[in-house]
Design an enzyme around this catalytic site. Structure first.
Site, PDB file in Angstrom:
ATOM      1  N   ILE A  28      46.651 -19.101 105.874  1.00  0.00           N
ATOM      2  CA  ILE A  28      45.983 -20.645 106.243  1.00  0.00           C
ATOM      3  C   ILE A  28      46.484 -21.418 105.347  1.00  0.00           C
ATOM      4  O   ILE A  28      46.122 -22.848 105.462  1.00  0.00           O
ATOM      5  CB  ILE A  28      44.426 -20.501 106.384  1.00  0.00           C
ATOM      6  CG1 ILE A  28      43.989 -19.912 105.349  1.00  0.00           C
ATOM      7  CG2 ILE A  28      43.975 -19.581 107.613  1.00  0.00           C
ATOM      8  CD1 ILE A  28      42.196 -20.237 105.306  1.00  0.00           C
ATOM      9  N   GLY A  86      56.716  -5.730  94.218  1.00  0.00           N
ATOM     10  CA  GLY A  86      56.971  -5.558  95.803  1.00  0.00           C
ATOM     11  C   GLY A  86      55.771  -5.111  96.506  1.00  0.00           C
ATOM     12  O   GLY A  86      55.736  -5.360  97.711  1.00  0.00           O
ATOM     13  N   ASP A 115      50.113 -18.354  94.295  1.00  0.00           N
ATOM     14  CA  ASP A 115      50.308 -17.464  93.268  1.00  0.00           C
ATOM     15  C   ASP A 115      50.190 -17.554  91.721  1.00  0.00           C
ATOM     16  O   ASP A 115      49.495 -16.913  90.858  1.00  0.00           O
ATOM     17  CB  ASP A 115      51.672 -16.292  93.703  1.00  0.00           C
ATOM     18  CG  ASP A 115      51.675 -15.885  94.846  1.00  0.00           C
ATOM     19  OD1 ASP A 115      50.627 -15.756  95.441  1.00  0.00           O
ATOM     20  OD2 ASP A 115      52.741 -15.197  95.102  1.00  0.00           O
TER      21      ASP A 115
END
Length: 388
Positions: free
Chosen positions: A34, A120, A170
Site C-alpha cells: 500500500i 535476498g 527500507d
C-alpha cells in the site's frame, strides 16, 4: 554477533580498526503493498543487521572487504566510480559517490563488512549496507548530515546508482528504528510516528522460505498497474490521488465502477490493508497483542486471496503458525512470491517451533525454511563489546 570484527579487521588489514558500527535490517509488521497507493506502512528495525569496521588510510583509496563475500574492491578516493556489475560493493561505492557529488572529501578508508541478514530474503540487506556505510562515514568524519538526509542519500543510491525503482521505506526503517518501537510511516510525505511495541512474553520469529524470487519484480509492476487501473475507474465519480484516500465505507459506495473482479480484489486489499495499519497502531498503543496478531492473520489472508502475492511457500508457513498454539499472529512480509514471513512466538518455544515448522515445511515444500529469532532493535549506532 559471534564474530570478533576487530580481530578479523586486523587479520585483513594488519592494523587496528578505529570504530565498528551496526545498522539493522527491517521487517514490515503490517501494511503491505500500500506504500505506492498512498497508504501507511509499519516497519521496525530488527536485531539482525550489518556491522562495518573502518580505519582511515593514507593511500587515498577505499578498500572494501566482507566476511560474507569473496569479492573485494579497491577504488580511488574523491573520484566518482561506475557501478561494477552486480557486486555487493556497489552499495557502499554508491554512497561514497553521493558524498563526493555533495562536495565531501574523504581521503581514504579501509572497510570490513559482516552481516547476518539472509541475502535476498526481503529483510533489506542492501538498505542496511547503504545506511551502515553512510552512517559510519558521516559519524566518523563529522560530515554533518542528519538521519533523514542519510536516508535520502541511500535511496538515491538504490534508485540511480543500483537502478532499482524502490521506495524509501527500507532505508527509513533501518535508519530510524528504535528498540521496542514500530514506525507508522507515510512514504509520500515522510511524516511518521513511533508506536510502542511491548512484545512481553513473545519474540519475533522470521521465517525465510528460501524460495527464489525471480517473479517478484514483474508481478510487483503488474500489481502497481492494476491499482492504477482501479484508481482511474474510481475517478469517474470521485477525485482521488491514491486508493488509500478511501475509507472502506466510501470504497463500498463507489466500487460498482470496477467491474473486473481481479481489479476489484486488488483495490479491496489496498483499502482494507490501510485500515488495518490504523487498527494495528491502536492495538499496540493499548497493549493488545492478541488483536495485533489477529490483524496480522487478516493481512496475510488478504494478500493471499485478494492481492495474490503470497504463494504456496509463504502460505504453508502461515498456515502452520495458525495451528501452532504458541503463535498469536503471522503473515508474509515484503513483496511476496517468496521471501519471509513473520510470527509472534511465545518465548521458550523457539526450538520446538523451529523443529515442527521445519518438518511440516519440508514435508509440503521439499526443502527447509530458515528460521531466525529477533527482537525489535535500534537503528545505526557505534557498537560496544556488550552489544556485539
Amino acid at each position: 554477533m559471534n564474530i570478533n570484527l576487530e580481530e578479523k579487521f586486523a587479520e585483513q588489514y594488519h592494523k587496528k580498526a578505529d570504530a565498528v558500527y551496526f545498522t539493522p535490517g527491517r521487517v514490515n509488521l503490517i501494511g503491505e503493498h500500500i506504500d505506492y497507493n498512498g497508504g501507511l506502512v509499519m516497519p521496525c528495525a530488527i536485531t539482525l543487521g550489518t556491522w562495518v569496521a573502518i580505519a582511515p588510510n593514507n593511500d587515498h583509496k577505499f578498500r572494501f572487504k566482507s566476511l560474507n563475500f569473496e569479492v573485494q574492491t579497491v577504488v580511488e578516493s574523491n573520484i566518482a566510480n561506475d557501478k561494477d556489475g552486480g557486486l555487493w560493493t556497489n552499495y557502499p561505492i554508491g554512497v561514497i559517490n553521493e558524498f563526493i557529488k555533495d562536495g565531501k572529501e574523504i581521503n581514504g578508508v579501509d572497510f570490513l563488512f559482516y552481516g547476518n541478514i539472509p541475502i535476498g530474503s526481503g529483510l533489506s540487506s542492501s538498505a542496511s549496507i547503504e545506511i551502515a556505510t553512510a552512517y559510519a562515514l558521516n559519524t566518523y568524519f563529522n560530515l554533518g548530515y542528519d538521519q533523514l538526509e542519510l536516508v535520502k542519500i541511500a535511496k538515491r543510491v538504490e534508485n540511480d546508482f543500483i537502478g532499482l525503482n524502490s521506495g524509501i521505506m527500507d532505508q527509513f526503517a533501518v535508519a530510524f528504528g528504535e528498540k521496542n518501537k514500530a514506525i507508522v510511516l507515510d512514504c509520500e510525505s515522510l511524516k511518521y510516528k513511533m508506536v510502542d511495541v511491548n512484545l512481553d512474553k513473545y519474540v519475533l520469529a522470521i521465517i525465510n522460505t528460501n524460495k527464489p524470487r525471480e517473479l517478484a519484480d514483474s508481478k510487483y509492476n503488474e500489481r502497481v498497474a492494476e491499482c492504477q487501473t482501479a484508481l482511474k475507474l474510481l475517478n469517474q465519480e470521485i477525485t482521488l490521488h491514491y486508493l488509500c484516500e478511501l475509507t472502506a465505507e466510501k470504497f463500498a459506495l463507489h466500487s460498482h465502477l470496477i467491474t473486473d473482479e481481479i481489479i476489484l480484489n486488488r483495490a479491496a486489499h489496498v483499502v482494507k490493508e490501510n485500515d488495518r495499519v490504523h487498527l494495528a497502531a491502536k492495538a499496540l498503543n493499548s497493549g493488545n497483542l492478541e488483536e495485533f496478531g489477529r490483524l496480522m492473520y487478516a493481512s496475510h489472508e488478504s494478500l493471499r486471496t485478494l492481492y495474490e502475492v503470497s504463494g504456496k511457500e509463504l502460505d504453508t508457513v502461515v498456515d502452520f503458525c495458525a495451528d501452532y498454539e504458541h503463535v498469536i499472529g503471522a503473515r508474509m512480509t515484503g513483496a511476496g512470491f517468496g521471501g519471509c514471513a513473520i510470527a509472534l512466538l511465545e518465548k521458550g518455544f523457539e526450538e520446538d517451533f523451529a523443529k515442527q515448522l521445519t518438518n511440516d515445511y519440508v514435508d509440503k515444500i521439499g526443502y527447509p525454511a530458515a528460521i531466525y529469532i529477533s527482537e525489535i532493535g535500534n537503528g545505526p549506532h557505534l557498537t560496544t563489546d556488550t552489544d556485539r
